[in-house]
Design a protein around this motif. Structure first.
Motif, short mmCIF file in Angstrom:
data_model
loop_
_atom_site.label_atom_id
_atom_site.label_comp_id
_atom_site.label_asym_id
_atom_site.label_seq_id
_atom_site.Cartn_x
_atom_site.Cartn_y
_atom_site.Cartn_z
N GLU A 1 12.91 -29.74 -35.35
CA GLU A 1 14.03 -30.61 -35.69
C GLU A 1 13.87 -31.30 -37.03
OE1 GLU A 1 12.23 -31.20 -32.73
OE2 GLU A 1 13.50 -29.91 -31.53
N GLY A 2 12.61 -31.54 -37.43
CA GLY A 2 12.35 -32.20 -38.70
C GLY A 2 12.29 -31.26 -39.88
N GLY A 3 12.48 -29.98 -39.65
CA GLY A 3 12.46 -29.00 -40.73
C GLY A 3 11.11 -28.37 -41.00
N THR A 4 10.10 -28.73 -40.19
CA THR A 4 8.77 -28.15 -40.37
C THR A 4 8.71 -26.75 -39.77
OG1 THR A 4 7.76 -30.35 -40.25
CG2 THR A 4 6.30 -28.46 -39.88
N LYS A 5 8.29 -25.79 -40.60
CA LYS A 5 8.16 -24.42 -40.12
C LYS A 5 6.87 -24.28 -39.31
CE LYS A 5 10.65 -22.46 -44.00
NZ LYS A 5 10.60 -21.53 -45.15
N TYR A 6 6.89 -23.42 -38.28
CA TYR A 6 5.70 -23.21 -37.45
C TYR A 6 5.61 -21.76 -36.99
CZ TYR A 6 8.95 -23.38 -33.53
OH TYR A 6 9.98 -23.12 -32.68
N TRP A 7 4.39 -21.38 -36.59
CA TRP A 7 4.13 -20.09 -35.95
C TRP A 7 3.58 -20.36 -34.57
CZ3 TRP A 7 0.71 -17.41 -40.21
CH2 TRP A 7 1.51 -17.06 -41.28
#
Length: 85
Positions: A70-76
């Motif tokens: 939701e905060g725009g942080t990309k993750y794997w």
């Protein structure tokens, strides 16, 4: 591991254990059961030499998903072959 990854790419994916269970005995290969692909890979990487962790392969991980929170942080999402730690 690279040979396995190359096979998965050339085969356009893998089926599930439920659809084509491993029996651990010699026999013929059933291409019809194997052709029902449930997962595929688009690429793989070997860790480059000269990293602090060394160059000897002792386990692998697989990226099973990715996204953006939701905060725009990309993750794997990474599956570790050694458990949940």
């Amino acid at each position: 591991m690279d040979t396995s990854f190359q096979y998965i790419q050339q085969n356009h994916g893998l089926t599930t254990e439920a659809k084509y269970p491993y029996k651990g005995v010699d026999g013929t290969y059933n291409t019809n059961k194997e052709a029902n692909h449930a997962a595929k890979i688009s690429g793989y990487e070997d860790v480059p030499a000269n990293r602090p962790c060394g160059t000897e392969l002792d386990h692998g991980v697989i990226v099973v998903g990715y996204g953006t929170d939701e905060g725009g942080t990309k993750y794997w999402l990474v599956k570790n072959s050694w458990g949940t730690g």
